[in-house]
Scaffold this motif. Structure first.
Motif, mmCIF file in Angstrom:
data_model
loop_
_atom_site.group_PDB
_atom_site.id
_atom_site.type_symbol
_atom_site.label_atom_id
_atom_site.label_comp_id
_atom_site.label_asym_id
_atom_site.label_seq_id
_atom_site.Cartn_x
_atom_site.Cartn_y
_atom_site.Cartn_z
ATOM 1 N N UNK A 157 0.836 -1.200 0.000
ATOM 2 C CA UNK A 157 0.000 0.000 0.000
ATOM 3 C C UNK A 157 0.874 1.255 0.000
ATOM 4 N N UNK A 158 1.886 1.269 0.848
ATOM 5 C CA UNK A 158 2.772 2.435 0.931
ATOM 6 C C UNK A 158 3.516 2.646 -0.388
ATOM 7 N N UNK A 159 3.983 1.560 -0.985
ATOM 8 C CA UNK A 159 4.706 1.682 -2.250
ATOM 9 C C UNK A 159 3.800 2.223 -3.341
ATOM 10 N N UNK A 192 1.900 9.107 -6.251
ATOM 11 C CA UNK A 192 2.269 10.498 -5.962
ATOM 12 C C UNK A 192 3.419 10.965 -6.858
ATOM 13 N N UNK A 193 4.353 10.064 -7.148
ATOM 14 C CA UNK A 193 5.521 10.432 -7.958
ATOM 15 C C UNK A 193 5.184 10.550 -9.432
ATOM 16 N N UNK A 219 -2.611 5.879 5.438
ATOM 17 C CA UNK A 219 -1.773 4.699 5.647
ATOM 18 C C UNK A 219 -1.932 4.098 7.032
ATOM 19 N N UNK A 220 -2.589 4.804 7.942
ATOM 20 C CA UNK A 220 -2.811 4.313 9.305
ATOM 21 C C UNK A 220 -4.304 4.243 9.584
ATOM 22 N N UNK A 232 -6.808 1.571 6.143
ATOM 23 C CA UNK A 232 -5.791 2.173 5.266
ATOM 24 C C UNK A 232 -6.240 2.078 3.806
ATOM 25 N N UNK A 233 -6.088 3.180 3.073
ATOM 26 C CA UNK A 233 -6.582 3.178 1.695
ATOM 27 C C UNK A 233 -5.918 4.256 0.854
ATOM 28 N N UNK A 234 -6.070 4.097 -0.467
ATOM 29 C CA UNK A 234 -5.667 5.088 -1.441
ATOM 30 C C UNK A 234 -6.899 5.862 -1.899
#
Length: 299
Positions: A63-65, A71-72, A86-87, A91-93
């Protein structure tokens, strides 16, 4: 195979200020919902970690990746993100909502997609894959379900994406079997996973879009694989089968371009920009709408 569900109904709160509207689907890692975001004052898509993987470090890392990757990246044909949580309990996008149909739905509806829709879409996908390659990112799941059509086409779902360095170190199969390149099926044995891998996925997707069928027979089912009754050749027909013939009415050099994308050796496949150059004359010959005062004509 899907995991446990959050079972959110319309009106349920995802997090404060973000309300679920409709379940869209999901996979092994995520569940996706259409939602209303009160800060953005817009309909968005939330991609939530499934409840049964919340405690798994690998799932959190994925998820973090993906959040960092979205974002990049910044490209007109790649799905946009509007942050991530992320917490907390869910946790979701947060992703843009795209109203257009998928290429999968076009194939299901019409089998052979009209070239005036498929070829311009192919150019857009080449643009996205060229950009990803320049950013040293491999999508690893290019398929009709992840290609959104319409005035603003998008390549979506970066769930499986890797950097080129990460992809080159893969030791097991990753992707959707019917659209996986040989090197995805057998990493390290059938070539190195990299940007050319995505060109195979695009090639299979376009092949299916213009013919109504995939170039290879259907792979063995998950149940057959789990039961141990499927041979490696049944699991990955693309390793041994030759592509089935394309319809004869397709204009040259489209069949040749698609055949090049399905070269088993990843080094023999055209880069995205090269495929785009080959497709551009075909797109230029398509009928173009001409607006007149009374009606829309084609020339």
């Amino acid at each position: 195979m899907d995991g446990a569900s959050w079972q959110l109904d319309e009106g349920d709160e995802v997090v404060p200020g973000r309300i679920a509207l409709q379940r869209l689907g999901g996979g092994e890692l995520y569940e996706t919902y259409l939602a209303w975001d009160s800060r953005l004052f817009a309909v968005i898509v939330v991609k939530i970690l499934r409840p049964d993987v919340l405690g798994e470090d690998w799932a959190r890392r994925r998820l973090e990746f993906e959040a960092e990757l979205i974002e990049r990246l910044g490209h007109p044909v790649i799905v946009r993100g509007f942050g991530a949580v992320l917490d907390g309990p869910r946790p979701h996008l947060v992703l843009e909502h795209l109203d257009g149909p998928t290429l999968r739905s076009l194939i299901n509806r019409q089998r052979e997609g009209p070239l005036d829709e498929v070829l311009p879409l192919a150019l857009h996908m080449c643009s996205a894959l060229h950009y990803l390659a320049a950013e040293e990112v491999v999508h690893l799941d290019v398929k009709p379900l992840n290609i959104i059509m319409g005035p603003q086409p998008r390549l979506i779902d970066l769930s499986l994406a890797r950097t080129v360095a990460q992809a080159s170190g893969m030791t097991g199969p990753v992707g959707t079997t019917a659209y996986m390149a040989p090197e995805q099926c057998r990493p390290g044995q059938a070539g190195q996973v990299g940007p050319a891998t995505d060109m195979w996925g695009l090639g299979v997707s376009l092949y299916e879009a213009v013919s109504g069928h995939r170039p290879f027979r259907d792979p063995a089912s998950a149940e057959q694989v789990a039961a141990g009754t499927a041979s490696d050749e049944d699991r990955y027909p693309q390793l041994v089968d030759e592509p089935t013939p394309l319809p004869r009415h397709l204009p040259s050099p489209l069949p040749e371009l698609l055949a090049a994308c399905l070269t088993r050796d990843p080094g023999g496949r055209p880069p995205a920009a090269e495929l785009a150059v080959g497709l551009e004359p075909l797109v230029a010959r398509l009928p173009r709408p001409v607006q007149t005062r009374k009606r829309l004509l084609f020339r």
